[in-house]
Design a protein around this motif. Structure first.
Motif, PDB file in Angstrom:
ATOM      1  N   LEU A 157      -5.512 -12.840  -9.390  1.00  0.00           N
ATOM      2  CA  LEU A 157      -6.553 -12.734  -7.950  1.00  0.00           C
ATOM      3  C   LEU A 157      -6.129 -12.136  -6.856  1.00  0.00           C
ATOM      4  N   LEU A 158      -4.817 -12.289  -6.728  1.00  0.00           N
ATOM      5  CA  LEU A 158      -4.158 -11.503  -5.476  1.00  0.00           C
ATOM      6  C   LEU A 158      -4.080 -10.295  -5.754  1.00  0.00           C
ATOM      7  N   GLU A 159      -3.761  -9.705  -6.976  1.00  0.00           N
ATOM      8  CA  GLU A 159      -3.836  -8.410  -7.451  1.00  0.00           C
ATOM      9  C   GLU A 159      -4.850  -7.749  -7.015  1.00  0.00           C
ATOM     10  N   LYS A 160      -6.097  -8.426  -7.355  1.00  0.00           N
ATOM     11  CA  LYS A 160      -7.360  -7.960  -7.217  1.00  0.00           C
ATOM     12  C   LYS A 160      -8.074  -8.061  -5.557  1.00  0.00           C
ATOM     13  N   GLY A 161      -7.230  -8.339  -4.823  1.00  0.00           N
ATOM     14  CA  GLY A 161      -7.441  -8.603  -3.560  1.00  0.00           C
ATOM     15  C   GLY A 161      -8.243 -10.007  -3.054  1.00  0.00           C
ATOM     16  N   LYS A 162      -8.133 -10.738  -3.864  1.00  0.00           N
ATOM     17  CA  LYS A 162      -8.811 -12.223  -3.612  1.00  0.00           C
ATOM     18  C   LYS A 162      -7.762 -13.334  -3.203  1.00  0.00           C
ATOM     19  N   CYS A 163      -8.126 -14.108  -2.134  1.00  0.00           N
ATOM     20  CA  CYS A 163      -7.560 -14.946  -1.660  1.00  0.00           C
ATOM     21  C   CYS A 163      -7.500 -16.408  -2.358  1.00  0.00           C
ATOM     22  N   SER A 164      -6.334 -16.875  -2.973  1.00  0.00           N
ATOM     23  CA  SER A 164      -6.296 -17.955  -3.846  1.00  0.00           C
ATOM     24  C   SER A 164      -4.921 -18.784  -3.449  1.00  0.00           C
ATOM     25  N   PHE A 165      -5.045 -20.039  -3.878  1.00  0.00           N
ATOM     26  CA  PHE A 165      -3.886 -20.933  -3.855  1.00  0.00           C
ATOM     27  C   PHE A 165      -3.677 -21.651  -4.950  1.00  0.00           C
ATOM     28  N   VAL A 166      -2.803 -22.065  -5.667  1.00  0.00           N
ATOM     29  CA  VAL A 166      -2.501 -23.189  -6.603  1.00  0.00           C
ATOM     30  C   VAL A 166      -1.949 -24.500  -5.926  1.00  0.00           C
ATOM     31  N   ILE A 207      -1.217 -21.092 -16.568  1.00  0.00           N
ATOM     32  CA  ILE A 207      -2.290 -20.542 -16.342  1.00  0.00           C
ATOM     33  C   ILE A 207      -2.713 -20.485 -14.935  1.00  0.00           C
ATOM     34  N   ALA A 208      -2.517 -21.419 -14.223  1.00  0.00           N
ATOM     35  CA  ALA A 208      -2.802 -21.460 -12.946  1.00  0.00           C
ATOM     36  C   ALA A 208      -2.245 -20.417 -12.133  1.00  0.00           C
ATOM     37  N   TYR A 209      -0.921 -20.463 -12.293  1.00  0.00           N
ATOM     38  CA  TYR A 209       0.091 -19.112 -11.525  1.00  0.00           C
ATOM     39  C   TYR A 209      -0.263 -17.892 -12.000  1.00  0.00           C
ATOM     40  N   ALA A 210      -0.843 -17.670 -13.303  1.00  0.00           N
ATOM     41  CA  ALA A 210      -1.105 -16.279 -13.698  1.00  0.00           C
ATOM     42  C   ALA A 210      -2.356 -15.917 -13.159  1.00  0.00           C
ATOM     43  N   LEU A 211      -3.390 -16.872 -13.088  1.00  0.00           N
ATOM     44  CA  LEU A 211      -4.678 -16.691 -12.457  1.00  0.00           C
ATOM     45  C   LEU A 211      -4.601 -16.250 -11.166  1.00  0.00           C
ATOM     46  N   GLU A 212      -3.775 -17.047 -10.295  1.00  0.00           N
ATOM     47  CA  GLU A 212      -3.285 -16.819  -8.931  1.00  0.00           C
ATOM     48  C   GLU A 212      -2.871 -15.374  -8.690  1.00  0.00           C
ATOM     49  N   LYS A 213      -1.968 -15.032  -9.490  1.00  0.00           N
ATOM     50  CA  LYS A 213      -1.389 -13.737  -9.357  1.00  0.00           C
ATOM     51  C   LYS A 213      -2.397 -12.343  -9.445  1.00  0.00           C
TER      52      LYS A 213
END
Length: 198
Positions: free
Chosen positions: A49-58, A41-47
């Motif tokens: 977020l990044l596709e939507k232009g948001k900066c995130s990290f797991v 779930i964490a890595y799917a959400l990170e991906k």
């Protein structure tokens, strides 16, 4: 020793970072049994977020134990220190303006409360990844439940060590019936409503 230390304040405010990144920093603290789906779930959400232009990290518990926390075992004290260090890293990443997603079993309410206090209540979202012990054991992608049943792993959460279900998590997801992509989308929508300024 601390009397010889001085806190230095930077010239860039949180508001400036939020304006630049077009997001408010937050840590989603995913907690649940081993094989409940936290990392997926964490890595799917990170991906997403990044596709939507948001900066995130797991910050994944297993990955951290390969490096930052490689000196820690699985005693109660070591598990608490593992969570403390992870929370401190998440706090620093939030200070940099990032959205952080942690994936750790973090079985004790007291340890999750410690993480909330380190990160700051206003930036901490406890996410309970709900899957029963029976379902998690049937998945068992790493073979850990089998080893625990054989007595090869002591103090294994859900078998020989307790897991304390969150009393009042900010978000609860059903990883038994909902696919990973749907769970990630639900979490994204929750974030979009509160942490992405219009």
């Amino acid at each position: 020793m601390k009397e010889n230390l001085t806190w230095h304040f930077g010239a860039v405010s949180s508001a400036v970072r939020e304006s630049l990144l077009k997001q408010r920093p937050v840590t989603l603290w995913l907690t649940g049994l081993s094989a409940s789906g936290k990392s997926s779930i964490a890595y799917a959400l990170e991906k997403l977020l990044l596709e939507k232009g948001k900066c995130s990290f797991v910050l994944d518990g297993d990955n951290l134990r390969h490096h930052l926390n490689s000196d820690l075992g699985f005693t109660a004290a070591d598990r608490k220190e593992n969570i403390r260090r992870t929370a401190e890293v998440a706090h620093l990443m939030n200070e940099a303006g990032l959205i952080v997603i942690t994936a750790l079993i973090s079985p004790l309410c007291s340890d999750r409360q410690m993480a909330r206090e380190i990160i700051g209540a206003q930036r901490f979202l406890e996410v309970y990844v709900n899957a029963s012990a029976a379902v998690c054991e049937s998945r068992d992608p790493k073979g850990l439940y089998v080893k625990a049943r054989r007595g090869e792993i002591s103090e294994f959460t859900g078998i020989s060590a307790p897991y304390e279900v969150p009393d009042n998590p900010e978000f609860e997801v059903d990883s038994e019936s909902d696919p990973v992509g749907l769970v990630a989308e639900k979490l994204y929508q929750h974030l979009a409503g509160q942490y992405f300024p219009k």
